[in-house]
Design a protein around this motif. Structure first.
Motif, PDB file in Angstrom:
ATOM      1  N   THR A 275      -2.656   3.660  -6.464  1.00 43.07           N
ATOM      2  CA  THR A 275      -1.828   2.996  -5.465  1.00 43.07           C
ATOM      3  C   THR A 275      -1.819   3.876  -4.227  1.00 43.07           C
ATOM      4  O   THR A 275      -1.962   5.093  -4.304  1.00 43.07           O
ATOM      5  N   ALA A 276      -1.666   3.267  -3.112  1.00 44.81           N
ATOM      6  CA  ALA A 276      -1.619   4.020  -1.869  1.00 44.81           C
ATOM      7  C   ALA A 276      -0.610   3.376  -0.943  1.00 44.81           C
ATOM      8  O   ALA A 276      -0.535   2.168  -0.844  1.00 44.81           O
ATOM      9  N   SER A 277       0.171   4.202  -0.292  1.00 46.90           N
ATOM     10  CA  SER A 277       1.075   3.707   0.733  1.00 46.90           C
ATOM     11  C   SER A 277       1.354   4.850   1.694  1.00 46.90           C
ATOM     12  O   SER A 277       1.233   6.009   1.339  1.00 46.90           O
ATOM     13  N   GLN A 278       1.731   4.495   2.903  1.00 50.26           N
ATOM     14  CA  GLN A 278       2.059   5.492   3.898  1.00 50.26           C
ATOM     15  C   GLN A 278       3.490   5.244   4.328  1.00 50.26           C
ATOM     16  O   GLN A 278       3.794   4.216   4.919  1.00 50.26           O
ATOM     17  N   ALA A 279       4.365   6.195   4.042  1.00 47.43           N
ATOM     18  CA  ALA A 279       5.759   6.042   4.410  1.00 47.43           C
ATOM     19  C   ALA A 279       5.878   6.020   5.925  1.00 47.43           C
ATOM     20  O   ALA A 279       5.270   6.833   6.622  1.00 47.43           O
TER      21      ALA A 279
ATOM     22  N   PRO B  41       3.697   1.713  10.717  1.00 50.42           N
ATOM     23  CA  PRO B  41       4.191   0.537  11.450  1.00 50.42           C
ATOM     24  C   PRO B  41       4.046  -0.741  10.640  1.00 50.42           C
ATOM     25  O   PRO B  41       3.017  -0.979  10.030  1.00 50.42           O
ATOM     26  N   GLY B  42       5.097  -1.544  10.642  1.00 42.32           N
ATOM     27  CA  GLY B  42       5.042  -2.849  10.005  1.00 42.32           C
ATOM     28  C   GLY B  42       5.271  -2.819   8.500  1.00 42.32           C
ATOM     29  O   GLY B  42       5.250  -3.853   7.865  1.00 42.32           O
ATOM     30  N   THR B  43       5.521  -1.622   7.919  1.00 41.87           N
ATOM     31  CA  THR B  43       5.706  -1.584   6.475  1.00 41.87           C
ATOM     32  C   THR B  43       7.166  -1.557   6.092  1.00 41.87           C
ATOM     33  O   THR B  43       7.496  -1.790   4.944  1.00 41.87           O
ATOM     34  N   GLY B  44       8.060  -1.229   7.011  1.00 36.59           N
ATOM     35  CA  GLY B  44       9.468  -1.146   6.663  1.00 36.59           C
ATOM     36  C   GLY B  44       9.681   0.005   5.706  1.00 36.59           C
ATOM     37  O   GLY B  44       8.863   0.909   5.572  1.00 36.59           O
ATOM     38  N   SER B  45      10.805  -0.002   4.993  1.00 31.88           N
ATOM     39  CA  SER B  45      11.101   1.100   4.079  1.00 31.88           C
ATOM     40  C   SER B  45      10.481   0.885   2.712  1.00 31.88           C
ATOM     41  O   SER B  45      10.336   1.826   1.958  1.00 31.88           O
ATOM     42  N   ALA B  46      10.132  -0.336   2.363  1.00 28.64           N
ATOM     43  CA  ALA B  46       9.538  -0.598   1.059  1.00 28.64           C
ATOM     44  C   ALA B  46       8.014  -0.592   1.179  1.00 28.64           C
ATOM     45  O   ALA B  46       7.453  -1.147   2.111  1.00 28.64           O
TER      46      ALA B  46
ATOM     47  N   VAL C  36     -18.633  -7.433  -5.358  1.00 32.62           N
ATOM     48  CA  VAL C  36     -17.566  -6.508  -4.968  1.00 32.62           C
ATOM     49  C   VAL C  36     -16.795  -7.178  -3.841  1.00 32.62           C
ATOM     50  O   VAL C  36     -17.374  -7.512  -2.793  1.00 32.62           O
ATOM     51  N   PHE C  37     -15.489  -7.382  -4.077  1.00 34.80           N
ATOM     52  CA  PHE C  37     -14.657  -8.168  -3.176  1.00 34.80           C
ATOM     53  C   PHE C  37     -13.436  -7.371  -2.730  1.00 34.80           C
ATOM     54  O   PHE C  37     -12.818  -6.670  -3.540  1.00 34.80           O
ATOM     55  N   VAL C  38     -13.061  -7.511  -1.457  1.00 40.60           N
ATOM     56  CA  VAL C  38     -11.865  -6.872  -0.913  1.00 40.60           C
ATOM     57  C   VAL C  38     -10.775  -7.931  -0.815  1.00 40.60           C
ATOM     58  O   VAL C  38     -10.987  -9.009  -0.260  1.00 40.60           O
ATOM     59  N   LEU C  39      -9.600  -7.593  -1.368  1.00 40.02           N
ATOM     60  CA  LEU C  39      -8.457  -8.510  -1.375  1.00 40.02           C
ATOM     61  C   LEU C  39      -7.327  -7.929  -0.543  1.00 40.02           C
ATOM     62  O   LEU C  39      -7.112  -6.714  -0.538  1.00 40.02           O
ATOM     63  N   THR C  40      -6.598  -8.804   0.110  1.00 37.41           N
ATOM     64  CA  THR C  40      -5.405  -8.392   0.833  1.00 37.41           C
ATOM     65  C   THR C  40      -4.266  -9.332   0.453  1.00 37.41           C
ATOM     66  O   THR C  40      -4.505 -10.441  -0.030  1.00 37.41           O
TER      67      THR C  40
ATOM     68  N   GLY D 230      -1.654   0.440   7.055  1.00 33.01           N
ATOM     69  CA  GLY D 230      -0.474   0.853   6.296  1.00 33.01           C
ATOM     70  C   GLY D 230      -0.239   0.046   5.036  1.00 33.01           C
ATOM     71  O   GLY D 230       0.645   0.368   4.254  1.00 33.01           O
ATOM     72  N   SER D 231      -0.990  -1.018   4.811  1.00 37.81           N
ATOM     73  CA  SER D 231      -0.854  -1.835   3.603  1.00 37.81           C
ATOM     74  C   SER D 231      -2.100  -1.659   2.736  1.00 37.81           C
ATOM     75  O   SER D 231      -3.219  -1.656   3.253  1.00 37.81           O
ATOM     76  N   PRO D 232      -1.901  -1.554   1.420  1.00 35.79           N
ATOM     77  CA  PRO D 232      -3.065  -1.351   0.561  1.00 35.79           C
ATOM     78  C   PRO D 232      -3.864  -2.636   0.338  1.00 35.79           C
ATOM     79  O   PRO D 232      -3.300  -3.715   0.238  1.00 35.79           O
ATOM     80  N   GLU D 233      -5.160  -2.491   0.311  1.00 42.98           N
ATOM     81  CA  GLU D 233      -6.056  -3.552  -0.103  1.00 42.98           C
ATOM     82  C   GLU D 233      -6.508  -3.219  -1.525  1.00 42.98           C
ATOM     83  O   GLU D 233      -6.441  -2.074  -1.948  1.00 42.98           O
ATOM     84  N   THR D 234      -6.987  -4.236  -2.247  1.00 39.83           N
ATOM     85  CA  THR D 234      -7.556  -4.022  -3.577  1.00 39.83           C
ATOM     86  C   THR D 234      -9.024  -4.401  -3.510  1.00 39.83           C
ATOM     87  O   THR D 234      -9.378  -5.427  -2.943  1.00 39.83           O
ATOM     88  N   VAL D 235      -9.857  -3.556  -4.094  1.00 43.66           N
ATOM     89  CA  VAL D 235     -11.278  -3.848  -4.205  1.00 43.66           C
ATOM     90  C   VAL D 235     -11.528  -4.182  -5.669  1.00 43.66           C
ATOM     91  O   VAL D 235     -11.160  -3.415  -6.561  1.00 43.66           O
ATOM     92  N   ALA D 236     -12.116  -5.349  -5.915  1.00 44.97           N
ATOM     93  CA  ALA D 236     -12.375  -5.808  -7.277  1.00 44.97           C
ATOM     94  C   ALA D 236     -13.881  -5.941  -7.494  1.00 44.97           C
ATOM     95  O   ALA D 236     -14.584  -6.498  -6.649  1.00 44.97           O
TER      96      ALA D 236
END
Length: 189
Positions: free
Chosen positions: A42-46, A49-54, A110-114, A89-95
């Protein structure tokens, strides 16, 4: 009378019970390896911008119709990893996914999901088309890049069970799209 310097090694003759014991031991090792997998990345950046506190949740490929033509067979996700690939700032998933063919080495995609706004996850990029007839191993998402080893075939005469070429590749988000790079030479197996 001639004597042998080597004693009779009756226990060195393989019997069906030896093969059964070996197969059972190998099955136990494979099962244990399947159970001892690392947790999903998992990845997130505290404070991004645009992510809020969660922190945003990475999209789950289980809820997405992947663009695979399987002719009635099921789609199988063979690998997935998440991280912020485009720096928003939002994680993508690669499947990594393929058709459940049952034999041979079916080609992978190989697919990138958002995560869509107000909708579920969706495919936003295809990094490897199944039509390229390659399979994927050593797949990872690290430092904003997707890396993999692609297995392929030198000619149509090579059986689909046994890819005879491999190439290490990397995809990175640059200039509004994913750019593929690879070492100068492809290595045969």
């Amino acid at each position: 009378m001639q004597t042998s310097a080597v004693p009779d090694l009756a226990h060195t003759h393989a019997r069906p019970v030896h093969w059964l014991a070996t197969a059972t031991a190998m099955a136990a090792v494979v099962a244990a390896a399947g159970l001892l997998q690392p947790r999903a990345a998992t990845a997130s950046q505290a404070g991004a911008p645009g992510t809020g506190s969660a922190a945003a949740a990475a999209p789950d490929p289980a809820g997405v119709q992947l663009p695979l033509e399987c002719g009635g067979a099921k789609t199988v996700v063979t690998g997935k990893a998440s991280g912020d690939l485009d720096g928003d700032g939002s994680p993508e998933t690669v499947a990594v996914a393929r058709c459940d063919a049952g034999s041979g080495t079916p080609p992978s995609g190989v697919f990138v999901l958002t995560q869509g706004r107000g909708t579920g996850p969706r495919v936003v990029a295809t990094l490897l088309e199944p039509l390229e007839k390659q399979s994927v191993k050593d797949f990872a998402v690290r430092d904003g890049a997707v890396t993999a080893t692609l297995l392929g075939y030198s000619s149509p005469d090579v059986p689909s069970c046994c890819p005879d070429q491999q190439e290490k590749v990397k995809w990175r988000w640059q200039g509004g799209k994913f750019v593929r790079s690879a070492p100068a030479q492809a290595r045969s197996m």
